[in-house]
Design a protein around this motif. Structure first.
Motif, mmCIF file in Angstrom:
data_model
loop_
_atom_site.group_PDB
_atom_site.id
_atom_site.type_symbol
_atom_site.label_atom_id
_atom_site.label_comp_id
_atom_site.label_asym_id
_atom_site.label_seq_id
_atom_site.Cartn_x
_atom_site.Cartn_y
_atom_site.Cartn_z
ATOM 1 N N GLU A 178 44.203 37.305 44.517
ATOM 2 C CA GLU A 178 43.670 37.945 43.314
ATOM 3 C C GLU A 178 42.641 39.018 43.681
ATOM 4 N N GLN A 182 42.988 42.977 43.160
ATOM 5 C CA GLN A 182 41.985 43.739 42.421
ATOM 6 C C GLN A 182 41.488 44.934 43.238
ATOM 7 N N SER A 185 44.140 47.552 43.296
ATOM 8 C CA SER A 185 44.192 48.262 42.006
ATOM 9 C C SER A 185 43.061 49.276 41.895
ATOM 10 N N GLU A 186 41.856 48.859 42.304
ATOM 11 C CA GLU A 186 40.717 49.770 42.247
ATOM 12 C C GLU A 186 40.908 50.939 43.221
#
Length: 308
Positions: A178, A182, A185-186
């Motif tokens: 996770e 994240q 994605s950032e």
């Protein structure tokens, strides 16, 4: 004739005792192969099988002890409060699982008045050789069973622990995935914003500047180099260029970038306002620092491969 009858009777009794011994061993082995029931039940059933296998089961008692348990079968004292004593007994000790003791004790109980010479019913309440042998066989078999049960328990506990650790590790891996997702994605969002900004503001300004009449050919070539560099900012080649920057000087890196674009030494010299001999010297230095001493390796091909 009387002696012949006595011998026949003795042989018949011996055969019966042997059959009883073997039958008891078979019952014990059959019980020990079962995995149902807890340890307390196993010891209790074993003691009862052993008691019933004795020559005088109504007068026999059995005690089985381990470090944590004690079970008995049969009388430990005569009924009606009559004075009693142990007429005969035998004891077997076996060990299992790191020398844990297993003790089996068998006895014949009688009235104090009977002593050891037989009771009122004419029975000889002494433990015979076959009974002693049976108790010893029972002890060996039971020790093996206890050893196996303890190993099974250790295996179950170890398996349970490993399953718990695996579940915890899976939970941590899930959390890590996770976090990585994240971060990715950032990172992607930052790259998209940067590319958008470059395409919206930086590149148009550079293209406009390149069209200025005030710039010469060398200046335009430098602007082209900057634009090409912007195209590589988020490409796989960026990491390669960064690695080159750790090995080469600023001027050598500048020359290497132009070599990657396919410029000749003469063109590089013109763009950087250097002599061709200086450019060739930089070429040789770059080859040495990149360990490209073999003449058959093209410097331009190597720089374009992006593999250090």
């Amino acid at each position: 004739f009387a002696r012949s009858d006595q011998l026949r009777y003795t042989e018949e009794v011996s055969t019966q005792e042997r059959e009883k011994e073997l039958r008891a061993v078979y019952e014990l082995a059959a019980r020990f192969t079962r995995t149902d029931g807890d340890l307390e039940t196993l010891l209790q059933e074993t003691s009862e099988i052993l008691r019933l296998a004795m020559k005088f089961p109504e007068r026999s008692g059995v005690e089985i002890r381990t470090l944590r348990r004690r079970v008995t079968a049969g009388p430990e004292a005569m009924q009606d409060g009559a004075a009693s004593l142990v007429l005969d007994e035998c004891e077997v000790i076996r060990h299992y699982s790191d020398q844990q003791p297993l003790q089996i004790r068998v006895w014949y109980l009688g009235l104090a008045s009977e002593g050891g010479d037989g009771g009122e019913d004419g029975g000889d309440y002494s433990i015979e050789e076959w009974e002693q042998r049976l108790v010893e066989s029972c002890g060996s078999l039971l020790a093996d069973v206890l050893q196996r049960r303890e190993m099974d328990e250790i295996l179950r506990e170890t398996t349970k622990l490993l399953q718990t650790q695996a579940a915890e590790l899976e939970g941590k891996n899930h959390a890590l995935r996770e976090v990585l997702s994240q971060i990715e994605s950032e990172k992607k969002a930052v790259q998209e914003r940067a590319v958008s900004y470059i395409e919206t503001y930086v590149r148009p300004e550079l293209e406009h500047l390149k069209m200025s009449d005030r710039l010469g050919t060398i200046d335009r070539q430098r602007i082209d180099a900057v634009i090409a560099g912007l195209d590589e900012v988020f490409s796989d080649d960026a990491a390669f260029v960064i690695e080159l920057g750790r090995v080469l000087t600023c001027r050598e890196l500048e020359v290497a970038q132009l070599i990657r674009r396919g410029l000749s030494s003469k063109e590089i010299a013109q763009q950087l306002n250097l002599s061709e001999s200086t450019v060739d010297r930089h070429r040789n230095t770059i080859r040495k620092k990149l360990h490209l001493n073999h003449q058959g390796i093209s410097l331009m091909s190597y720089l374009r491969s992006g593999d250090m």
